[in-house]
Design a protein around this motif. Structure first.
Motif, PDB file in Angstrom:
ATOM      1  N   MET A 179       0.831  -1.215   0.000  1.00 29.69           N
ATOM      2  CA  MET A 179       0.000   0.000   0.000  1.00 29.69           C
ATOM      3  C   MET A 179       0.863   1.261   0.000  1.00 29.69           C
ATOM      4  SD  MET A 179      -3.325  -0.172  -0.176  1.00 29.69           S
ATOM      5  CE  MET A 179      -3.997   1.209   0.744  1.00 29.69           C
ATOM      6  N   TYR A 180       1.927   1.255   0.792  1.00 29.12           N
ATOM      7  CA  TYR A 180       2.801   2.426   0.842  1.00 29.12           C
ATOM      8  C   TYR A 180       3.461   2.673  -0.514  1.00 29.12           C
ATOM      9  CZ  TYR A 180       6.756   5.433   1.638  1.00 29.12           C
ATOM     10  OH  TYR A 180       7.663   6.447   1.516  1.00 29.12           O
ATOM     11  N   LEU A 181       4.005   1.628  -1.117  1.00 29.28           N
ATOM     12  CA  LEU A 181       4.664   1.805  -2.417  1.00 29.28           C
ATOM     13  C   LEU A 181       3.687   2.244  -3.495  1.00 29.28           C
ATOM     14  CD1 LEU A 181       7.205  -1.141  -2.509  1.00 29.28           C
ATOM     15  CD2 LEU A 181       7.681   1.288  -2.209  1.00 29.28           C
ATOM     16  N   ALA A 182       2.503   1.666  -3.491  1.00 27.31           N
ATOM     17  CA  ALA A 182       1.490   2.072  -4.468  1.00 27.31           C
ATOM     18  C   ALA A 182       1.079   3.526  -4.230  1.00 27.31           C
ATOM     19  CB  ALA A 182       0.286   1.144  -4.393  1.00 27.31           C
ATOM     20  N   ASP A 183       0.898   3.897  -2.971  1.00 27.11           N
ATOM     21  CA  ASP A 183       0.557   5.273  -2.612  1.00 27.11           C
ATOM     22  C   ASP A 183       1.609   6.248  -3.147  1.00 27.11           C
ATOM     23  OD1 ASP A 183      -0.733   7.379  -0.600  1.00 27.11           O
ATOM     24  OD2 ASP A 183       1.418   7.342  -0.149  1.00 27.11           O
ATOM     25  N   GLN A 184       2.863   5.925  -2.922  1.00 30.22           N
ATOM     26  CA  GLN A 184       3.933   6.805  -3.375  1.00 30.22           C
ATOM     27  C   GLN A 184       4.007   6.878  -4.902  1.00 30.22           C
ATOM     28  OE1 GLN A 184       5.972   8.878  -1.250  1.00 30.22           O
ATOM     29  NE2 GLN A 184       4.146   8.303  -0.127  1.00 30.22           N
ATOM     30  N   ALA A 185       3.839   5.746  -5.572  1.00 29.26           N
ATOM     31  CA  ALA A 185       3.847   5.743  -7.040  1.00 29.26           C
ATOM     32  C   ALA A 185       2.710   6.605  -7.594  1.00 29.26           C
ATOM     33  CB  ALA A 185       3.734   4.310  -7.563  1.00 29.26           C
ATOM     34  N   LEU A 186       1.538   6.494  -6.994  1.00 35.38           N
ATOM     35  CA  LEU A 186       0.400   7.288  -7.448  1.00 35.38           C
ATOM     36  C   LEU A 186       0.610   8.773  -7.156  1.00 35.38           C
ATOM     37  CD1 LEU A 186      -2.383   4.797  -6.384  1.00 35.38           C
ATOM     38  CD2 LEU A 186      -1.860   5.496  -8.750  1.00 35.38           C
ATOM     39  N   HIS A 187       1.191   9.099  -6.006  1.00 32.81           N
ATOM     40  CA  HIS A 187       1.512  10.504  -5.719  1.00 32.81           C
ATOM     41  C   HIS A 187       2.487  11.056  -6.761  1.00 32.81           C
ATOM     42  CE1 HIS A 187      -0.692  11.059  -2.078  1.00 32.81           C
ATOM     43  NE2 HIS A 187       0.046  10.243  -1.338  1.00 32.81           N
ATOM     44  N   HIS A 188       3.488  10.290  -7.107  1.00 31.24           N
ATOM     45  CA  HIS A 188       4.468  10.752  -8.103  1.00 31.24           C
ATOM     46  C   HIS A 188       3.813  10.944  -9.465  1.00 31.24           C
ATOM     47  CE1 HIS A 188       8.415   9.583  -5.855  1.00 31.24           C
ATOM     48  NE2 HIS A 188       7.601  10.303  -5.125  1.00 31.24           N
ATOM     49  N   ALA A 189       2.912  10.056  -9.840  1.00 35.55           N
ATOM     50  CA  ALA A 189       2.201  10.221 -11.117  1.00 35.55           C
ATOM     51  C   ALA A 189       1.369  11.503 -11.096  1.00 35.55           C
ATOM     52  CB  ALA A 189       1.313   9.007 -11.386  1.00 35.55           C
ATOM     53  N   CYS A 190       0.743  11.788  -9.974  1.00 31.44           N
ATOM     54  CA  CYS A 190      -0.041  13.020  -9.867  1.00 31.44           C
ATOM     55  C   CYS A 190       0.859  14.258  -9.874  1.00 31.44           C
ATOM     56  CB  CYS A 190      -0.908  12.983  -8.610  1.00 31.44           C
ATOM     57  SG  CYS A 190      -2.248  11.777  -8.713  1.00 31.44           S
ATOM     58  N   LEU A 191       2.044  14.144  -9.284  1.00 34.19           N
ATOM     59  CA  LEU A 191       2.987  15.266  -9.330  1.00 34.19           C
ATOM     60  C   LEU A 191       3.457  15.524 -10.757  1.00 34.19           C
ATOM     61  CD1 LEU A 191       5.064  14.615  -6.104  1.00 34.19           C
ATOM     62  CD2 LEU A 191       3.364  16.412  -6.493  1.00 34.19           C
ATOM     63  N   TRP A 192       3.588  14.478 -11.555  1.00 35.79           N
ATOM     64  CA  TRP A 192       3.922  14.630 -12.973  1.00 35.79           C
ATOM     65  C   TRP A 192       2.852  15.474 -13.654  1.00 35.79           C
ATOM     66  CZ3 TRP A 192       0.830  12.436 -16.852  1.00 35.79           C
ATOM     67  CH2 TRP A 192       1.336  12.550 -18.154  1.00 35.79           C
ATOM     68  N   ALA A 193       1.580  15.155 -13.398  1.00 35.12           N
ATOM     69  CA  ALA A 193       0.481  15.929 -13.990  1.00 35.12           C
ATOM     70  C   ALA A 193       0.486  17.366 -13.469  1.00 35.12           C
ATOM     71  CB  ALA A 193      -0.859  15.255 -13.694  1.00 35.12           C
ATOM     72  N   SER A 194       0.772  17.553 -12.184  1.00 36.00           N
ATOM     73  CA  SER A 194       0.854  18.905 -11.619  1.00 36.00           C
ATOM     74  C   SER A 194       1.961  19.705 -12.294  1.00 36.00           C
ATOM     75  CB  SER A 194       1.106  18.840 -10.114  1.00 36.00           C
ATOM     76  OG  SER A 194      -0.008  18.311  -9.450  1.00 36.00           O
ATOM     77  N   ALA A 195       3.102  19.073 -12.505  1.00 37.90           N
ATOM     78  CA  ALA A 195       4.216  19.773 -13.169  1.00 37.90           C
ATOM     79  C   ALA A 195       3.853  20.168 -14.587  1.00 37.90           C
ATOM     80  CB  ALA A 195       5.468  18.895 -13.155  1.00 37.90           C
ATOM     81  N   LEU A 196       3.129  19.312 -15.286  1.00 39.76           N
ATOM     82  CA  LEU A 196       2.665  19.671 -16.633  1.00 39.76           C
ATOM     83  C   LEU A 196       1.740  20.878 -16.587  1.00 39.76           C
ATOM     84  CD1 LEU A 196       2.008  16.210 -18.329  1.00 39.76           C
ATOM     85  CD2 LEU A 196       3.726  17.911 -18.983  1.00 39.76           C
ATOM     86  N   LEU A 197       0.824  20.889 -15.644  1.00 36.51           N
ATOM     87  CA  LEU A 197      -0.087  22.042 -15.507  1.00 36.51           C
ATOM     88  C   LEU A 197       0.695  23.325 -15.228  1.00 36.51           C
ATOM     89  CD1 LEU A 197      -2.923  20.385 -13.389  1.00 36.51           C
ATOM     90  CD2 LEU A 197      -3.112  21.187 -15.762  1.00 36.51           C
ATOM     91  N   ILE A 198       1.635  23.245 -14.314  1.00 35.24           N
ATOM     92  CA  ILE A 198       2.433  24.428 -13.964  1.00 35.24           C
ATOM     93  C   ILE A 198       3.249  24.914 -15.163  1.00 35.24           C
ATOM     94  CG2 ILE A 198       4.375  25.243 -12.534  1.00 35.24           C
ATOM     95  CD1 ILE A 198       3.222  23.328 -10.314  1.00 35.24           C
ATOM     96  N   ALA A 199       3.837  24.004 -15.892  1.00 32.27           N
ATOM     97  CA  ALA A 199       4.704  24.376 -17.001  1.00 32.27           C
ATOM     98  C   ALA A 199       3.942  24.832 -18.241  1.00 32.27           C
ATOM     99  CB  ALA A 199       5.605  23.188 -17.380  1.00 32.27           C
ATOM    100  N   CYS A 200       2.744  24.329 -18.431  1.00 33.52           N
ATOM    101  CA  CYS A 200       2.042  24.558 -19.710  1.00 33.52           C
ATOM    102  C   CYS A 200       0.900  25.577 -19.640  1.00 33.52           C
ATOM    103  CB  CYS A 200       1.510  23.247 -20.251  1.00 33.52           C
ATOM    104  SG  CYS A 200       2.830  22.083 -20.653  1.00 33.52           S
ATOM    105  N   LEU A 201       0.446  25.911 -18.449  1.00 30.99           N
ATOM    106  CA  LEU A 201      -0.683  26.869 -18.372  1.00 30.99           C
ATOM    107  C   LEU A 201      -0.208  28.287 -18.093  1.00 30.99           C
ATOM    108  CD1 LEU A 201      -3.381  24.853 -16.403  1.00 30.99           C
ATOM    109  CD2 LEU A 201      -3.195  25.187 -18.862  1.00 30.99           C
TER     110      LEU A 201
END
Length: 140
Positions: free
Chosen positions: A118-140
């Motif tokens: 659960m911890y590893l999956a949680d962290q992987a999902l957080h990192h995937a969401c941070l990838w999307a956040s970085a795209l929003l920050i960089a592209c908007l």
């Protein structure tokens, strides 16, 4: 400076900010209580999400100012808002378990040794969401 470079810099900030906020800034009480039912769980979750994103915002602000990154206020707000919403959803834990079941990894969710699934999956999902956040920050 193009969006790809801004994205790379923002990701380089979000990952250590995530680890600092999730593993150092977060209190034991919030870590243990954020998935609890009712108001108690929500209070711990909202406290964690607030302190987490305050940490992220400070680290992003310092980086944006010192490196003179061309990011918009709208992009920063969108990226941080997306992160806050997804972080809160994931940290209730039922969403992580649901995703693991949907991907055929229900047993991984229950694994405690040699790793905590659960911890590893949680962290992987957080990192995937941070990838999307970085795209929003960089592209908007």
């Amino acid at each position: 400076m193009n969006a790809a470079l801004v994205f790379a810099v923002v990701m380089a900030v979000l990952i250590p900010a995530h680890h600092l906020a999730d593993h150092i800034v977060q209190t034991d009480a919030d870590a243990c209580g954020k998935a609890a039912p009712g108001w108690t769980g929500w209070r711990h979750l909202l406290t964690h999400v607030a302190t987490y994103h305050l940490t992220v915002a400070v680290m992003l602000a310092v980086t944006v100012v010192l490196l003179d990154l061309p990011v918009s206020a709208f992009g920063l707000i969108a990226g941080i808002a997306f992160s806050a919403i997804t972080h809160a959803l994931l940290d209730r834990r039922w969403t992580v378990r649901l995703i693991l079941r949907a991907t055929g990894s229900a047993a991984f969710a229950d694994r405690q040794t040699p790793i905590c699934g659960m911890y590893l999956a949680d962290q992987a999902l957080h990192h995937a969401c941070l990838w999307a956040s970085a795209l929003l920050i960089a592209c908007l």
